[in-house]
Design an enzyme around this catalytic site. Structure first.
Site, short mmCIF file in Angstrom:
data_model
loop_
_atom_site.label_atom_id
_atom_site.label_comp_id
_atom_site.label_asym_id
_atom_site.label_seq_id
_atom_site.Cartn_x
_atom_site.Cartn_y
_atom_site.Cartn_z
N ARG A 53 0.85 -1.19 0.00
CA ARG A 53 0.00 0.00 0.00
C ARG A 53 0.88 1.24 0.00
O ARG A 53 1.77 1.38 0.84
CB ARG A 53 -0.90 -0.02 1.24
CG ARG A 53 -1.86 1.14 1.36
CD ARG A 53 -2.61 1.06 2.69
NE ARG A 53 -3.43 -0.14 2.79
CZ ARG A 53 -3.60 -0.83 3.91
NH1 ARG A 53 -2.99 -0.46 5.01
NH2 ARG A 53 -4.37 -1.89 3.92
N LYS A 70 -2.91 0.87 15.37
CA LYS A 70 -2.96 1.73 14.19
C LYS A 70 -3.63 3.05 14.54
O LYS A 70 -4.47 3.13 15.44
CB LYS A 70 -3.71 1.04 13.05
CG LYS A 70 -5.15 0.66 13.36
CD LYS A 70 -5.73 -0.15 12.22
CE LYS A 70 -7.15 -0.64 12.56
NZ LYS A 70 -7.71 -1.48 11.50
N CYS A 106 -12.73 -2.22 7.49
CA CYS A 106 -12.11 -1.63 6.30
C CYS A 106 -13.14 -1.10 5.30
O CYS A 106 -12.89 -0.11 4.61
CB CYS A 106 -11.20 -2.64 5.61
SG CYS A 106 -9.83 -3.18 6.65
N CYS A 166 -14.94 -3.62 0.90
CA CYS A 166 -13.52 -3.89 1.08
C CYS A 166 -13.12 -5.03 0.14
O CYS A 166 -13.93 -5.58 -0.60
CB CYS A 166 -13.23 -4.26 2.53
SG CYS A 166 -13.90 -5.87 3.02
N CYS A 172 -7.55 -11.32 1.27
CA CYS A 172 -7.46 -10.89 2.67
C CYS A 172 -7.54 -12.09 3.61
O CYS A 172 -8.52 -12.85 3.58
CB CYS A 172 -8.57 -9.90 3.01
SG CYS A 172 -8.51 -9.37 4.74
N ARG A 211 -1.14 6.32 9.84
CA ARG A 211 -1.20 5.81 8.46
C ARG A 211 -1.46 6.94 7.45
O ARG A 211 -1.38 8.12 7.80
CB ARG A 211 -2.27 4.73 8.37
CG ARG A 211 -1.96 3.54 9.30
CD ARG A 211 -2.88 2.38 9.05
NE ARG A 211 -2.55 1.24 9.89
CZ ARG A 211 -3.13 0.05 9.78
NH1 ARG A 211 -4.09 -0.14 8.87
NH2 ARG A 211 -2.79 -0.94 10.57
N CYS A 237 -15.35 -8.75 7.11
CA CYS A 237 -15.14 -9.14 8.50
C CYS A 237 -15.43 -7.92 9.36
O CYS A 237 -15.70 -6.84 8.83
CB CYS A 237 -13.69 -9.65 8.70
SG CYS A 237 -12.46 -8.33 8.83
#
Length: 570
Positions: free
Chosen positions: A83, A215, A483, A434, A440, A153, A479
């Site tokens: 990324r 994060k 995201c 996502c 993933c 991030r 999940c």
């Protein structure tokens, strides 16, 4: 301001193993450089599996063929997702041409994926091509540093092509914030760019030698568009303008969406208003928020380590007072601001600078050549002739920005011929997913591959109830990690198991309310049946311009989430 707080400033107890890993990593170096030479496995070993995340990568495998490879007694087909760090989402056409070529030549899938973190990522980079990926980014002035794991991030910034001058100022602050909060370690340059090790002691004055507890996400928001979904982020600077010029920011802290199924100690949370600051205090306040979270965040339980949990534990007033103390400022009262939407303006828009901006809808952000729709080739052809830049949006779309009137026709011709300007209905424009399967490792259910046909079925429901041009902000995430930002949608689907989702409703169009779970662990037909029933009522009973989520609250179909830390799971 009250000095009382409901819990300890620091959580005592056995530290999580992630804290050991960071402490022993030699400032994020580990043995990544040596591991790159290990040809016996396509993956990274030991701590390096997690350490590479600080360098912008996740180790993944193709889950569609995992069982088949296991039967053949082969390890999973490991490949990395990388990324890019792209504060504010602006990329030059020269840079775009370089990433297009890399995707084509050196990734398994050949695609570029635009993410709702306002950047792009490559999927399917084999281990032998990992270092060339970082080298390619470096050659064109980009990097992947600190786009994953326990750091600040990629910094988002509202993609507002109309307010061009204000947007430019806000974008510059997004870049400054990104640079100011980056790790100082030279590990990234040493490993990926072969820079010589400097014979000095590494220091991390902001992030600390063991970095952040979890994060951390930052945004710069230009009202009236909330396209960055500020309430999904830890730290948010809402631009306040006077006479069209940026004069300061409202600061909101503590948003976040990740939960764990069945774990009532986890919850989504909207960000809390701290106050207004003039521009000159921006970096000091950002640093104070980050260092307060660094020192007070929970390092014993990663599921409760984000800023939102720190705020709930110590109290908003206590956290805010500590930020003021560390930054040497006092917050002024919040300045008025209003959000009217969060979707992108698809199509041509003229900015106040007399330049044109073409927002292209990219479903799921997946840029690839499809039969009859050569999206990737089309963007490459535009990149060859466009003298402005591209802007990636937090809704996974792409803006061809700064187009002179003389270039409009040529760019539009390419966009139409390559399927980049196909007409889509508002429902599709306001739906997002996502990545989920096959790459993933956390996915429990499909998302990206599920969304297009699901949206078609929702469109059929809207047509059935005579509201074909309406839309319901819809998000699907494979999940509960957040995201896909499903927990800021009017209809949010959160993957529970293959083919099964929790259905959440009651968010709003501007992204300032958490939806509540309406039905648990249900299949697509059951989801569509619920949507059919609810849209039927909405179409008949709604008030003028009343969004679907607002209607479900007003009609008493679902209770609003007012205090997620205490009532989200009730």
């Amino acid at each position: 301001m009250s000095e009382k707080h409901p819990g300890p400033l620091v959580v005592e107890g056995k530290l999580s193993d992630a804290e050991r890993l960071k402490r022993e990593s030699n400032y994020l170096r580990g043995t990544i450089k040596e591991d790159l030479q290990d040809g016996l496995t396509g993956g990274f070993r030991g701590d390096n599996f997690l350490l590479i995340r600080f360098h912008g990568m996740y180790q993944q495998d193709d889950r569609d063929i995992r069982a088949e490879r296991a039967e053949q007694k082969l390890e999973p087909r490991h490949a990395m997702m990388l990324r890019c760090r792209l504060p504010g989402g602006i990329i030059t056409t020269e840079q775009w041409r370089a990433i297009d070529k890399f995707a084509e030549d050196k990734t398994i899938y050949g695609s570029i994926r635009l993410t709702n973190r306002q950047t792009f990522q490559f999927h399917g980079i084999l281990k032998k091509n990992v270092k060339p990926a970082h080298e390619m980014l470096h050659e064109v002035g980009l990097d992947a540093l600190a786009t994953a794991n326990d750091v600040n991030r990629n910094v988002l910034c509202t993609s507002n092509p109309v307010e061009s001058e204000l947007h430019q100022e806000a974008y510059e602050w997004a870049k400054k914030l990104s640079e100011h909060l980056l790790p100082r370690t030279r590990a990234y340059a040493e490993i990926w760019w072969d820079k010589e090790k400097v014979a000095t002691t590494d220091e991390e004055p902001i992030l600390g030698e063991t970095y952040l507890p979890r994060k951390f996400k930052t945004t710069v928001v230009v009202p009236p568009q909330n396209d960055v979904d500020l309430h999904a982020n830890d730290m948010n600077f809402i631009a306040i303008a006077k006479d069209g010029k940026l004069v300061g920011f409202n600061l909101l802290v503590g948003g976040g969406l990740s939960i764990e199924h069945g774990n009532k100690a986890t919850y989504a949370r909207t960000a809390s208003e701290f106050g207004y600051i003039p521009l000159e205090h921006t970096l000091a306040v950002a640093e104070a928020v980050v260092t307060t979270q660094r020192d007070w965040g929970n390092r014993t339980d990663r599921k409760n380590a984000k800023t939102k949990y720190t705020l709930e534990r110590v109290g908003v007033d206590v956290f805010k007072a500590e930020v003021e103390r560390r930054a040497g400022i006092t917050f002024e009262p919040i300045r008025p601001y209003e959000f009217t939407g969060r979707g992108d303006r698809i199509g041509w828009v003229k900015g106040i600078d007399d330049k044109w901006h073409l927002t292209l809808f990219i479903e799921n952000g997946r840029i690839l050549d499809y039969p009859g729709r050569p999206l990737k080739t089309g963007l490459m052809e535009i990149a060859k002739i466009h003298k402005g830049d591209f802007r990636l949006t937090a809704n996974q779309n792409l803006i061809v920005a700064g187009v002179p009137a003389s270039e409009k026709a040529a760019i539009e011709k390419i966009a139409k011929e390559s399927g980049l300007m196909n007409a889509v209905k508002p429902q599709r424009e306001n739906s997002m997913a996502c990545v989920a399967f096959p790459t993933c490792p956390l996915a429990m259910a499909e998302a990206e591959r599920f969304l297009p046909q699901f949206v078609t079925k929702v469109e059929e429901v809207l047509e059935k109830h005579n509201v074909p041009d309406e839309h319901i902000v819809t998000r699907v995430t494979g999940c509960p990690n957040g995201c896909g930002r499903a927990l800021l949608a009017e209809i949010g689907l959160v993957g529970k198991a293959p083919g099964r989702y929790n259905l959440h409703i009651g968010g709003n169009r501007i992204g300032t309310r958490i939806p509540r779970m309406y039905r648990e662990n249900i299949t697509e037909p059951e989801i569509l049946a619920s949507i059919d029933e609810l849209v039927g009522r909405w179409s008949k009973e709604r008030e003028a311009d009343e969004g679907f989520g607002d209607f479900t609250i007003r009609a008493g179909i679902i209770r609003p989430v007012l205090d997620p830390a205490r009532d989200l799971w009730d």
